[in-house]
Write a protein that holds these residues in place. Structure first.
Motif, short mmCIF file in Angstrom:
data_model
loop_
_atom_site.label_atom_id
_atom_site.label_comp_id
_atom_site.label_asym_id
_atom_site.label_seq_id
_atom_site.Cartn_x
_atom_site.Cartn_y
_atom_site.Cartn_z
N ARG A 162 -7.50 7.88 -10.16
CA ARG A 162 -7.03 6.95 -9.16
C ARG A 162 -7.99 5.79 -8.94
O ARG A 162 -7.57 4.67 -8.66
N ASN A 172 -3.05 1.66 -6.58
CA ASN A 172 -2.89 0.80 -5.40
C ASN A 172 -1.49 0.23 -5.31
O ASN A 172 -0.92 0.12 -4.23
N GLY A 175 0.78 3.19 -4.20
CA GLY A 175 0.40 3.93 -2.99
C GLY A 175 -0.16 5.32 -3.20
O GLY A 175 0.03 6.19 -2.35
N GLN A 177 -2.72 7.87 -2.65
CA GLN A 177 -3.81 8.00 -1.68
C GLN A 177 -4.89 8.93 -2.22
O GLN A 177 -4.61 9.84 -3.01
#
Length: 197
Positions: A162, A172, A175, A177
């Motif tokens: 990520r 990003n 989304g 997280q």
């Protein structure tokens, strides 16, 4: 010439789309892997939580004067079960993982006090049910530690994918997280409760 430029442009667009899909799918696989790893922790914690009422009932017959210690274990177990339910609903959520770690730390501490008090009761130490339950609990603690390690490794892999370039662009954009590790806060509580009957 225009036809050639159009083909090259189309090829570049196809490569870009393929690349985005590939990175996205890699992030999804990594996220699913850490969720699956948490499911393994969930199974072991449930087993641990299921053993504790039997342990308390066995000890209760011998430790009539240690009601406070027994009630502390029961209350800590209840808190740990609630925290486990919240964490299982959203594995990787930093708040849920912090609450779970705190609740499990409290339960481990309460069990440690119970086992320390049990040392003063020779009949309890010799009881077959108590011996079997403590052996199962120790085995389960080892399984929890292994499952926690696997979960943390999966979270690290996911977070690396990520946060690394170019995955961070896709993460990003869609989304993804960050996931939280399942850490034990107190160094003294990093060990399974010691059981010596």
């Amino acid at each position: 010439m225009e036809w050639l430029l159009g083909c090259v442009g189309l090829l570049l667009v196809a490569i870009a789309v393929f690349w985005v899909v590939s990175v996205y799918n890699g992030l999804v696989r990594a996220r699913n892997a850490y969720k699956n790893a948490f499911a393994q922790i969930d199974v072991q914690l449930k087993r641990r939580h299921d053993l504790i009422p039997n342990l308390v009932e066995t000890a209760k017959a011998y430790m009539r004067h240690e009601r406070e210690a027994l009630e502390a274990v029961i209350a800590a177990r209840s808190g740990a079960v609630n925290a486990q339910t919240v964490a299982a609903a959203n594995p990787g959520d930093p708040n849920a993982m912090q609450q779970l770690a705190g609740a499990e730390n409290m339960l481990t501490s309460a069990l440690g006090r119970l086992f320390a008090l049990a040392e003063a009761y020779p009949d309890l130490k010799a009881n077959q049910n108590m011996m079997q339950l403590t052996e199962e609990l120790t085995s389960t603690e080892n399984k929890v530690a292994f499952a926690r390690q696997h979960y943390n490794d999966s979270v690290m892999h996911y977070n690396n994918k990520r946060e690394s370039f170019p995955g961070n662009l896709i993460a990003n954009m869609f989304g993804f997280q960050p996931a939280a590790l399942f850490e034990i806060e107190e160094p003294g509580e990093r060990e399974a409760p010691r059981v010596s009957f």
